[in-house]
Design a protein around this motif. Structure first.
Motif, PDB file in Angstrom:
ATOM      1  N   LEU A  78      25.229  19.705 -11.663  1.00 11.07           N
ATOM      2  CA  LEU A  78      23.835  19.836 -11.240  1.00 11.07           C
ATOM      3  C   LEU A  78      23.865  20.373  -9.816  1.00 11.07           C
ATOM      4  N   ILE A 113      17.228  14.671 -10.127  1.00  9.57           N
ATOM      5  CA  ILE A 113      17.640  13.278  -9.916  1.00  9.57           C
ATOM      6  C   ILE A 113      16.421  12.366  -9.889  1.00  9.57           C
ATOM      7  N   ALA A 116      14.894  12.022 -13.456  1.00 13.52           N
ATOM      8  CA  ALA A 116      15.747  11.161 -14.274  1.00 13.52           C
ATOM      9  C   ALA A 116      15.518   9.690 -13.940  1.00 13.52           C
ATOM     10  N   ALA A 123      21.860   9.602 -17.050  1.00 16.59           N
ATOM     11  CA  ALA A 123      22.702  10.776 -17.259  1.00 16.59           C
ATOM     12  C   ALA A 123      23.963  10.726 -16.408  1.00 16.59           C
ATOM     13  N   ILE A 125      24.425  10.277 -13.240  1.00 15.27           N
ATOM     14  CA  ILE A 125      24.286  11.143 -12.075  1.00 15.27           C
ATOM     15  C   ILE A 125      24.900  10.504 -10.829  1.00 15.27           C
ATOM     16  N   LYS A 127      25.586  12.083  -6.903  1.00 12.50           N
ATOM     17  CA  LYS A 127      25.502  13.250  -6.032  1.00 12.50           C
ATOM     18  C   LYS A 127      26.648  13.215  -5.024  1.00 12.50           C
ATOM     19  N   ALA A 185      25.473  17.399  -8.001  1.00 14.77           N
ATOM     20  CA  ALA A 185      25.692  16.070  -8.561  1.00 14.77           C
ATOM     21  C   ALA A 185      26.452  16.200  -9.878  1.00 14.77           C
ATOM     22  N   ARG A 186      27.308  15.235 -10.130  1.00  9.40           N
ATOM     23  CA  ARG A 186      27.976  15.126 -11.430  1.00  9.40           C
ATOM     24  C   ARG A 186      26.992  14.506 -12.421  1.00  9.40           C
ATOM     25  N   ILE A 187      26.882  15.106 -13.624  1.00  7.64           N
ATOM     26  CA  ILE A 187      26.034  14.536 -14.657  1.00  7.64           C
ATOM     27  C   ILE A 187      26.777  14.524 -15.990  1.00  7.64           C
ATOM     28  N   LEU A 192      21.431  13.969 -20.313  1.00  4.29           N
ATOM     29  CA  LEU A 192      20.252  14.510 -19.647  1.00  4.29           C
ATOM     30  C   LEU A 192      19.364  15.228 -20.658  1.00  4.29           C
ATOM     31  N   THR A 381      20.735  23.324 -12.953  1.00  6.37           N
ATOM     32  CA  THR A 381      19.650  23.112 -11.999  1.00  6.37           C
ATOM     33  C   THR A 381      18.588  24.194 -12.106  1.00  6.37           C
TER      34      THR A 381
END
Length: 458
Positions: A78, A113, A116, A123, A125, A127, A185-187, A192, A381
């Motif tokens: 993300l 974020i 969500a 998800a 998330i 960051k 961010a890792r998702i 998601l 994104t």
């Protein structure tokens, strides 16, 4: 077949354990807005349209299930990456517009974020930003130039790192330099997509799965089960756009592949680090992208068979064994600590690439037809910003989003076959040769890569 072969295909590892249950279109019906495609673009557009005007009757049509395409198969970045060549877009649309676009994408990371959290979408998330690395002198030169370029486009928070400083974040082998970009961010991408689908349904949007659209025209979308008639029809089909009549050459369906390991034991994480859950990439021409997953696996991806002749698509994400071996070799090269951890799953998917490598958002008020896509692999994104922009365009709003340079941007079609296949194959053979050349110590970008960039028209 590989020994102890991983699960190959079945869409992606990200969907393991997630429900897939929506019914197909039961017959022809009317709507105010028909959205074709239940990936991120279609779902975000439905979400913001319904929030803006709850009276709208919105129908989303999906050929398989929500998130089936790139939205449920990507690397889970993300990030604020711009889906275009910024210099080229600036020459065409002006520098200030591209700077505004970059800032809007960075802000969109936080918007996703926030939504969500508001909608209760888990998800995975975190960051943690992105760590970009270099493993030879030529890559290090490009890395330094890339860090400077980010600053030139107004990206704040870029931190350049020595090899030792990068290794303190993730104990990677052979790293000579790095930089950290905080705008990522890792998702878990499928979570998601599915969570967003549930959220739009709660708002009153109707999603029909297992409903392929065979034709889009002013006033409606045609499926084998009936026609959805609507004054506004929005195309959100990304890499699958090639299947629609008249759009075979509009965007190239570029293939990208991934693998995921079994869960990495805790004692190995102690030696690796990666406590910040940064997304991880490199500056090779045949680059990789990776993350530490929610369930403590390592997922890593890259190009393998980048394009199939005639714009053919994969079969539910199945990849060649050679791709699994190649991605596994990349992983074990940068993280030899996990050499004993087996690969559990492999998959692939397509992303859409316009001829000038620049995404677009557009809406024709006269016909009621709109579209967004061509994200060149940077869509996680960008789809959120596209959804908000399509909402403004459909509702006739003049906003900062509708004035961004990708709105109304036009790209010419790709060449017919076999020129398309020859060009893409030549491009990636040249990049592979460039990485081989640079690995032998040259300090400058290989001339093979310069040639490849010319082939790509970049």
């Amino acid at each position: 077949m590989l020994p102890n072969a991983p699960v190959n295909g079945h869409v992606s590892h990200w969907f393991d354990g997630l429900p897939i249950s929506r019914a197909p279109l039961p017959g022809s019906r009317d709507a105010d807005v028909c959205i074709v495609g239940a990936g991120y673009t279609g779902l975000w557009t439905a979400y913001y349209l319904k929030r803006a005007d709850p009276s709208l009757r919105i129908v989303v049509l999906e050929a398989r299930f929500a998130g089936y395409g790139a939205s449920g198969r990507n690397g889970g970045w993300l990030s604020g990456l711009v889906p275009a060549e910024r210099d080229r877009m600036a020459r065409r649309h002006g520098r200030d517009g591209v700077v505004a676009w970059q800032r809007a994408l960075n802000d969109a990371v936080d918007e996703v974020i926030a939504v969500a959290a508001e909608e209760g979408i888990d998800a995975g998330i975190v960051k943690g930003g992105t760590l970009e690395i270099a493993r030879n002198p030529a890559q290090a030169r490009r890395l330094a130039a890339a860090a400077e370029e980010e600053r030139r486009w107004g990206v704040d928070g870029i931190t350049e790192l020595t090899g030792d400083e990068a290794a303190q974040r993730i104990n990677l082998d052979g790293v000579v330099a790095g930089f950290h970009n905080p705008h990522c961010a890792r998702i878990q991408p499928a979570q998601l997509a599915r969570g967003l689908a549930d959220a739009v349904e709660r708002l009153g949007v109707v999603i029909y799965e297992r409903t392929p659209v065979t034709e889009i025209a002013a006033g409606g979308a045609t499926t084998p089960w009936g026609v959805v008639s609507a004054p506004v029809v929005l195309r959100a089909t990304e890499g699958f756009t090639t299947r629609l009549p008249g759009l075979k050459r509009r965007w190239l369906p570029m293939n990208s592949s991934m693998i995921a390991t079994e869960p990495v034991p805790e004692h190995l994480w102690d030696s690796i680090g990666w406590h910040g859950r940064e997304t991880l990439g490199d500056t090779a021409h045949g680059f990789f992208y990776a993350q530490r997953t929610v369930d403590d696996r390592i997922a890593i991806g890259g190009r393998s068979v980048p394009y199939r002749f005639g714009s053919r698509l994969d079969r539910d994400g199945r990849v060649p064994d050679a791709t699994i071996k190649r991605l596994g070799a990349t992983l074990y090269s940068i993280l030899p600590q996990v050499a004993s951890v087996p690969i559990a799953h492999a998959w692939c998917g397509v992303l859409a690439v316009p001829r000038d490598w620049a995404a677009t958002v557009d809406f024709d008020r006269a016909s009621g037809l709109g579209w967004a896509g061509g994200y060149v692999g940077h869509g996680v994104t960008a789809t959120n910003l596209a959804g908000r922009t399509l909402t403004d365009l459909v509702l006739g709003r003049d906003t900062e989003s509708t004035r961004l340079p990708w709105v109304g941007h036009e790209s010419r079609d790709w060449e017919p076959e076999p020129l398309r296949w020859i060009g893409v194959r030549g491009l990636y053979l040249a990049y592979k040769a460039a990485d081989w050349h640079e690995a032998r110590g040259t300090k400058r970008t290989s001339p093979f890569a310069v040639a490849a960039d010319r082939i790509a028209g970049r």
